[in-house]
Design a protein around this motif. Structure first.
Motif, PDB file in Angstrom:
ATOM      1  N   TYR A 199       0.804  -1.223   0.000  1.00 13.91           N
ATOM      2  CA  TYR A 199       0.000   0.000   0.000  1.00 13.91           C
ATOM      3  C   TYR A 199       0.841   1.278   0.000  1.00 13.91           C
ATOM      4  O   TYR A 199       0.450   2.268  -0.605  1.00 13.91           O
ATOM      5  CB  TYR A 199      -0.994   0.005   1.165  1.00 13.91           C
ATOM      6  N   PRO A 200       2.036   1.362   0.669  1.00 14.39           N
ATOM      7  CA  PRO A 200       2.781   2.631   0.621  1.00 14.39           C
ATOM      8  C   PRO A 200       3.183   2.997  -0.809  1.00 14.39           C
ATOM      9  O   PRO A 200       3.058   4.144  -1.225  1.00 14.39           O
ATOM     10  CB  PRO A 200       4.012   2.351   1.499  1.00 14.39           C
ATOM     11  N   GLN A 201       3.681   1.980  -1.540  1.00 11.65           N
ATOM     12  CA  GLN A 201       4.108   2.239  -2.913  1.00 11.65           C
ATOM     13  C   GLN A 201       2.929   2.627  -3.807  1.00 11.65           C
ATOM     14  O   GLN A 201       3.035   3.493  -4.673  1.00 11.65           O
ATOM     15  CB  GLN A 201       4.803   0.996  -3.489  1.00 11.65           C
ATOM     16  N   ILE A 202       1.768   1.969  -3.615  1.00 10.44           N
ATOM     17  CA  ILE A 202       0.577   2.267  -4.425  1.00 10.44           C
ATOM     18  C   ILE A 202       0.134   3.699  -4.169  1.00 10.44           C
ATOM     19  O   ILE A 202      -0.197   4.444  -5.093  1.00 10.44           O
ATOM     20  CB  ILE A 202      -0.565   1.275  -4.097  1.00 10.44           C
ATOM     21  N   TRP A 203       0.139   4.086  -2.861  1.00 15.74           N
ATOM     22  CA  TRP A 203      -0.330   5.431  -2.532  1.00 15.74           C
ATOM     23  C   TRP A 203       0.625   6.492  -3.074  1.00 15.74           C
ATOM     24  O   TRP A 203       0.198   7.584  -3.474  1.00 15.74           O
ATOM     25  CB  TRP A 203      -0.470   5.562  -1.022  1.00 15.74           C
ATOM     26  N   ALA A 204       1.887   6.139  -3.114  1.00 17.29           N
ATOM     27  CA  ALA A 204       2.872   7.084  -3.649  1.00 17.29           C
ATOM     28  C   ALA A 204       2.842   7.140  -5.168  1.00 17.29           C
ATOM     29  O   ALA A 204       3.198   8.158  -5.771  1.00 17.29           O
ATOM     30  CB  ALA A 204       4.275   6.679  -3.178  1.00 17.29           C
ATOM     31  N   ASP A 205       2.416   6.043  -5.793  1.00 11.65           N
ATOM     32  CA  ASP A 205       2.403   5.968  -7.265  1.00 11.65           C
ATOM     33  C   ASP A 205       1.038   5.448  -7.715  1.00 11.65           C
ATOM     34  O   ASP A 205       0.879   4.282  -8.086  1.00 11.65           O
ATOM     35  CB  ASP A 205       3.523   5.029  -7.726  1.00 11.65           C
ATOM     36  N   PRO A 206      -0.017   6.291  -7.700  1.00 15.99           N
ATOM     37  CA  PRO A 206      -1.405   5.845  -7.952  1.00 15.99           C
ATOM     38  C   PRO A 206      -1.638   5.075  -9.252  1.00 15.99           C
ATOM     39  O   PRO A 206      -2.535   4.227  -9.282  1.00 15.99           O
ATOM     40  CB  PRO A 206      -2.196   7.160  -7.939  1.00 15.99           C
ATOM     41  N   PRO A 207      -0.901   5.328 -10.345  1.00 15.16           N
ATOM     42  CA  PRO A 207      -1.144   4.508 -11.540  1.00 15.16           C
ATOM     43  C   PRO A 207      -1.040   3.000 -11.294  1.00 15.16           C
ATOM     44  O   PRO A 207      -1.551   2.203 -12.082  1.00 15.16           O
ATOM     45  CB  PRO A 207      -0.072   4.982 -12.524  1.00 15.16           C
ATOM     46  N   LEU A 208      -0.399   2.622 -10.171  1.00 13.72           N
ATOM     47  CA  LEU A 208      -0.332   1.197  -9.848  1.00 13.72           C
ATOM     48  C   LEU A 208      -1.714   0.614  -9.535  1.00 13.72           C
ATOM     49  O   LEU A 208      -1.907  -0.601  -9.558  1.00 13.72           O
ATOM     50  CB  LEU A 208       0.606   0.961  -8.654  1.00 13.72           C
ATOM     51  N   PHE A 209      -2.680   1.495  -9.270  1.00 14.87           N
ATOM     52  CA  PHE A 209      -4.053   1.027  -9.068  1.00 14.87           C
ATOM     53  C   PHE A 209      -4.562   0.243 -10.287  1.00 14.87           C
ATOM     54  O   PHE A 209      -5.444  -0.607 -10.172  1.00 14.87           O
ATOM     55  CB  PHE A 209      -4.986   2.214  -8.818  1.00 14.87           C
ATOM     56  N   SER A 210      -4.007   0.556 -11.442  1.00 17.28           N
ATOM     57  CA  SER A 210      -4.478  -0.100 -12.675  1.00 17.28           C
ATOM     58  C   SER A 210      -4.329  -1.614 -12.592  1.00 17.28           C
ATOM     59  O   SER A 210      -5.189  -2.359 -13.076  1.00 17.28           O
ATOM     60  CB  SER A 210      -3.718   0.441 -13.887  1.00 17.28           C
ATOM     61  N   HIS A 211      -3.237  -2.087 -11.971  1.00 16.84           N
ATOM     62  CA  HIS A 211      -3.032  -3.535 -11.843  1.00 16.84           C
ATOM     63  C   HIS A 211      -4.091  -4.162 -10.937  1.00 16.84           C
ATOM     64  O   HIS A 211      -4.591  -5.258 -11.214  1.00 16.84           O
ATOM     65  CB  HIS A 211      -1.635  -3.827 -11.284  1.00 16.84           C
ATOM     66  N   LEU A 212      -4.424  -3.447  -9.859  1.00 21.20           N
ATOM     67  CA  LEU A 212      -5.447  -3.951  -8.942  1.00 21.20           C
ATOM     68  C   LEU A 212      -6.818  -3.985  -9.623  1.00 21.20           C
ATOM     69  O   LEU A 212      -7.583  -4.944  -9.469  1.00 21.20           O
ATOM     70  CB  LEU A 212      -5.506  -3.064  -7.689  1.00 21.20           C
ATOM     71  N   ILE A 213      -7.107  -2.931 -10.368  1.00 20.56           N
ATOM     72  CA  ILE A 213      -8.402  -2.848 -11.061  1.00 20.56           C
ATOM     73  C   ILE A 213      -8.523  -3.968 -12.087  1.00 20.56           C
ATOM     74  O   ILE A 213      -9.558  -4.635 -12.191  1.00 20.56           O
ATOM     75  CB  ILE A 213      -8.560  -1.458 -11.725  1.00 20.56           C
ATOM     76  N   GLN A 214      -7.441  -4.178 -12.837  1.00 21.09           N
ATOM     77  CA  GLN A 214      -7.457  -5.247 -13.848  1.00 21.09           C
ATOM     78  C   GLN A 214      -7.665  -6.617 -13.223  1.00 21.09           C
ATOM     79  O   GLN A 214      -8.314  -7.489 -13.795  1.00 21.09           O
ATOM     80  CB  GLN A 214      -6.140  -5.245 -14.634  1.00 21.09           C
ATOM     81  N   SER A 215      -7.108  -6.815 -12.032  1.00 20.86           N
ATOM     82  CA  SER A 215      -7.190  -8.137 -11.394  1.00 20.86           C
ATOM     83  C   SER A 215      -8.621  -8.479 -10.981  1.00 20.86           C
ATOM     84  O   SER A 215      -8.953  -9.645 -10.779  1.00 20.86           O
ATOM     85  CB  SER A 215      -6.261  -8.199 -10.178  1.00 20.86           C
ATOM     86  N   CYS A 216      -9.497  -7.469 -10.851  1.00 23.23           N
ATOM     87  CA  CYS A 216     -10.896  -7.727 -10.470  1.00 23.23           C
ATOM     88  C   CYS A 216     -11.682  -8.389 -11.597  1.00 23.23           C
ATOM     89  O   CYS A 216     -12.643  -9.117 -11.348  1.00 23.23           O
ATOM     90  CB  CYS A 216     -11.617  -6.412 -10.136  1.00 23.23           C
ATOM     91  N   ILE A 217     -11.288  -8.101 -12.841  1.00 22.57           N
ATOM     92  CA  ILE A 217     -12.097  -8.520 -13.991  1.00 22.57           C
ATOM     93  C   ILE A 217     -12.171 -10.038 -14.121  1.00 22.57           C
ATOM     94  O   ILE A 217     -13.269 -10.599 -14.179  1.00 22.57           O
ATOM     95  CB  ILE A 217     -11.598  -7.845 -15.281  1.00 22.57           C
ATOM     96  N   PRO A 218     -11.012 -10.762 -14.157  1.00 19.14           N
ATOM     97  CA  PRO A 218     -11.124 -12.221 -14.256  1.00 19.14           C
ATOM     98  C   PRO A 218     -11.782 -12.856 -13.032  1.00 19.14           C
ATOM     99  O   PRO A 218     -12.341 -13.953 -13.119  1.00 19.14           O
ATOM    100  CB  PRO A 218      -9.669 -12.691 -14.415  1.00 19.14           C
ATOM    101  N   GLN A 219     -11.750 -12.169 -11.888  1.00 18.44           N
ATOM    102  CA  GLN A 219     -12.421 -12.691 -10.689  1.00 18.44           C
ATOM    103  C   GLN A 219     -13.930 -12.445 -10.734  1.00 18.44           C
ATOM    104  O   GLN A 219     -14.667 -12.997  -9.933  1.00 18.44           O
ATOM    105  CB  GLN A 219     -11.869 -12.010  -9.431  1.00 18.44           C
ATOM    106  N   ASN A 220     -14.347 -11.590 -11.678  1.00 13.50           N
ATOM    107  CA  ASN A 220     -15.764 -11.204 -11.802  1.00 13.50           C
ATOM    108  C   ASN A 220     -16.300 -10.723 -10.453  1.00 13.50           C
ATOM    109  O   ASN A 220     -17.326 -11.198  -9.955  1.00 13.50           O
ATOM    110  CB  ASN A 220     -16.598 -12.376 -12.335  1.00 13.50           C
ATOM    111  N   SER A 221     -15.584  -9.757  -9.896  1.00 13.35           N
ATOM    112  CA  SER A 221     -15.933  -9.256  -8.563  1.00 13.35           C
ATOM    113  C   SER A 221     -16.263  -7.763  -8.625  1.00 13.35           C
ATOM    114  O   SER A 221     -15.407  -6.911  -8.356  1.00 13.35           O
ATOM    115  CB  SER A 221     -14.766  -9.499  -7.593  1.00 13.35           C
ATOM    116  N   PRO A 222     -17.511  -7.415  -8.977  1.00 17.63           N
ATOM    117  CA  PRO A 222     -17.900  -5.997  -9.028  1.00 17.63           C
ATOM    118  C   PRO A 222     -17.749  -5.288  -7.682  1.00 17.63           C
ATOM    119  O   PRO A 222     -17.397  -4.105  -7.639  1.00 17.63           O
ATOM    120  CB  PRO A 222     -19.368  -6.048  -9.456  1.00 17.63           C
ATOM    121  N   SER A 223     -18.023  -6.017  -6.578  1.00 13.56           N
ATOM    122  CA  SER A 223     -17.937  -5.375  -5.257  1.00 13.56           C
ATOM    123  C   SER A 223     -16.505  -4.941  -4.955  1.00 13.56           C
ATOM    124  O   SER A 223     -16.268  -3.837  -4.443  1.00 13.56           O
ATOM    125  CB  SER A 223     -18.437  -6.327  -4.168  1.00 13.56           C
ATOM    126  N   LEU A 224     -15.541  -5.791  -5.280  1.00 10.54           N
ATOM    127  CA  LEU A 224     -14.136  -5.431  -5.078  1.00 10.54           C
ATOM    128  C   LEU A 224     -13.753  -4.258  -5.973  1.00 10.54           C
ATOM    129  O   LEU A 224     -13.013  -3.358  -5.570  1.00 10.54           O
ATOM    130  CB  LEU A 224     -13.248  -6.643  -5.371  1.00 10.54           C
TER     131      LEU A 224
END
Length: 666
Positions: free
Chosen positions: A54-79
């Protein structure tokens, strides 16, 4: 909604500690954590990836893209919503890169409302943003919104064009898809392999061979000549358009042949009526080390249906069970049809009853099976049961149902179902539906009503519907109407030999010999040849074929002698050959010989000579069975104590104990 609605407790717990961390400190550790972070995301371990880094993600927000992408194959709208909330919390919601990833996530989840809302509040949009939203509209089938957004775009890239072309063709708007593809080509954009495959599928759907050949040139120019997927789509297009040789040439030119190529080759031969080739290719495919899948089974079983090769169909059914494809709905429906068309209605019923979750296609296949075997009452009962189960019938279901009614004389029921089809379900009848009603009225003797229906129906009549009425004229010996109806048939199909023969027979029955001569002269002048009657049957996985007075068969002399003895035995049981059906100038003895050597009688004689006593006999014929053969086979079934099943061009006849399942209504 509040922040806590979307954030797991662990995210909130650490929020106050990581928001003040130094960006520089996080950046220094980037080389050490990136690989591990992206690996966790790719494995769907989204929460673990966030908690650990989380420290690195908060310092470099574009890293959120990897987390967002990981939700799709899990089919997890809530996440996904929780991550969106954290993006807002981090102050990165205006970042176009992250917003596009969120837009893609909502689109992939099919949450178009959220995707449009996000798109509308995005401060900066680019081509990628619009492409994602276009794909989102296409994913839920909203083609109008996708096209509107496409038209409003200030600039487009190849992905924009590709998305719209593929979307149109995916929903079978083939003409629109090809039109957009032409615009794309003129605008100088290069299609990708997926687009070309889709365009070729569109050409196949339209059977637009000329356009397909032009696309073939485009395929070669774009360098996809040896691409496996594009090559298979190209071969499929040629075969679907009836050019089997060109399709086979494409597959032969491919450097390797994968399962898709084999299935394309097998399906192409099946669609073009080359059943024997399908079975040969199926064997070759297995010898090459490929394992058949559900697509293969559907094509091969369909060919067994057309050939009526029950033994081979049963063997393939065993392979279906071994490969665990017996629960696939498409395969189940094909098995129902295969057993039905091979004369084994009880096996069709068994397959249907063993199906755990039958769909509309399976129900419709079973309705068709009952109808094909003259079990109209059961077809109607099954349809009513299907409605109670909550399944909504389509035009194919109603076609099977109307066919069943027409072959059992259920006139009132048939007319009732035509009204139900239009009034309750809003289905527009096609010419095939009206053909069943014309057949139903014609067989019932309502010739004038049948003609009035053809002339008043909202769709244009074809040669088949007029020929159906012509057959009814023959049944009811109405020579005057037959002449008028035949004119309508021959306007539409002047080379249709069956119509000439029907008209000639009707005139002959009315002893109008001058008209018979005129019809035959017209046939000669137009070089129309009568289609020969052919019957075939399968014994021990081998198919035997017979034509009238066939001398080419190795057992022709034995068959000839057996038929002579059989005819004598039949006569002792009351059989009288109907020599009026032989419309040639010859003596009665010659006429009787011709009648006794009709192809179905020869096939039955061969079966009686070469199968065990009591075994059922299944014969297939390309034309309708004649009335003399119908009477003769009833008598044969009684004196030989055999069940004889004959499939002609119209339906199945089950002969047993001197009776036929059609009750002489065919």
């Amino acid at each position: 909604m509040g922040r806590g609605r979307y954030c797991p407790s662990s995210y909130l717990r650490f929020y106050s500690s990581f928001r003040f961390l130094s960006t520089n400190a996080a950046s220094e550790s980037a080389p050490n954590f990136t690989l591990e972070f992206t690996d966790l995301c790719s494995k769907g371990l989204t929460k673990e990836a966030f908690d650990r880094f989380y420290p690195q993600i908060w310092a470099d927000p574009p890293l959120f893209s990897h987390l967002i992408q990981s939700c799709i194959p899990q089919n997890s709208p809530s996440l996904g919503k929780q991550l969106h909330s954290l993006v807002i919390t981090s102050g990165s919601s205006k970042d176009r890169f992250i917003s596009n990833h969120l837009l893609n996530m909502y689109s992939k989840f099919g949450n178009l409302q959220a995707a449009v809302s996000l798109y509308n509040v995005m401060v900066v949009k680019n081509v990628m943003s619009r492409n994602i939203l276009i794909n989102g509209h296409l994913l839920v089938g909203d083609l109008d919104s996708a096209k509107k957004l496409f038209d409003e775009m200030p600039e487009r890239n190849a992905a924009t064009w590709n998305a719209l072309v593929v979307g149109y063709i995916q929903f079978e708007f083939n003409e629109e898809g090809l039109s957009v593809f032409r615009e794309m080509h003129v605008s100088g954009f290069r299609p990708d392999d997926f687009t070309l495959s889709s365009v070729l599928r569109g050409c196949a759907g339209l059977k637009a061979l000329s356009v397909g050949r032009q696309v073939h040139c485009c395929v070669m120019k774009c360098g996809f000549g040896i691409h496996l997927v594009v090559g298979s789509s190209l071969a499929h297009m040629y075969m679907k358009c009836g050019s089997l040789e060109e399709g086979e040439a494409v597959i032969k030119s491919m450097p390797i042949r994968n399962m898709v190529a084999w299935n394309t080759l097998i399906a192409g031969n099946a669609q073009n009526g080359y059943g024997e080739s399908v079975l040969a290719l199926y064997s070759m495919m297995k010898m090459a080390g490929f394992r058949p899948d559900k697509i293969t089974f559907v094509s091969v079983l369909s060919s067994c249906s057309e050939l009526a090769t029950l033994g081979q169909g049963q063997q393939i059914h065993a392979e279906v069970i071994k490969t665990s494809a017996s629960s696939v709905i498409g395969v189940i429906s094909t098995l129902i049809s295969m057993y039905s068309r091979c004369g084994c209605l009880e096996d069709s019923i068994k397959v249907f009853m063993e199906c755990e979750v039958a769909d509309l296609v399976s129900w419709s296949s079973m309705v068709a099976a009952y109808g094909f075997h003259g079990r109209g009452v059961e077809a109607v009962e099954l349809f009513e049961h299907m409605e109670k189960e909550g399944l909504e019938p389509n035009d194919v279901t109603f076609l099977s149902l109307l066919y069943a009614c027409s072959h059992c004389g259920l006139k009132d029921k048939g007319l009732e179902f035509l009204n139900l089809m239009t009034e309750k379900y809003g289905i527009k009848p096609r010419v095939q539906h009206y053909t069943c009603i014309v057949d139903l009225l014609g067989r019932s003797g309502c010739l004038n009503e049948a003609e009035a229906m053809i002339r008043s129906m909202p769709v244009k009549g074809d040669a088949i519907i007029w020929k159906t009425l012509l057959s009814a004229c023959k049944i009811h010996k109405n020579a005057d109407m037959a002449r008028q109806v035949a004119e309508e048939v021959l306007k539409l199909d002047p080379q249709d030999s069956a119509s000439y023969v029907l008209l000639s027979n009707i005139h002959a029955s009315a002893k109008r010999w001058q008209e018979v001569s005129v019809v035959r002269k017209t046939m000669r002048d137009r070089r129309v040849k009568k289609e020969p009657g052919i019957s075939w049957l399968e014994i021990k996985n081998q198919v035997y074929q017979f034509c009238m007075s066939d001398k080419a068969h190795p057992q022709s002399d034995e068959i000839d002698l057996y038929l002579k003895e059989l005819t004598a035995e039949m006569k002792s049981h009351g059989y009288m050959p109907d020599t009026s059906l032989v419309l040639h100038d010859m003596d009665n003895e010659e006429k009787e010989y011709r009648l006794s050597h009709h192809s179905e009688k020869m096939a039955i004689a061969f079966a009686l000579m070469n199968t065990p006593a009591g075994a059922p006999i299944r014969v297939m014929k390309n034309l309708r069975i004649c009335s003399d053969c119908h009477v003769a086979i009833k008598i044969i079934s009684a004196i030989k104590n055999r069940e004889i099943i004959v499939r002609d061009a119209s339906r199945f006849h089950h002969f047993q104990n001197g009776k036929c399942s059609c009750r002489d209504y065919w």
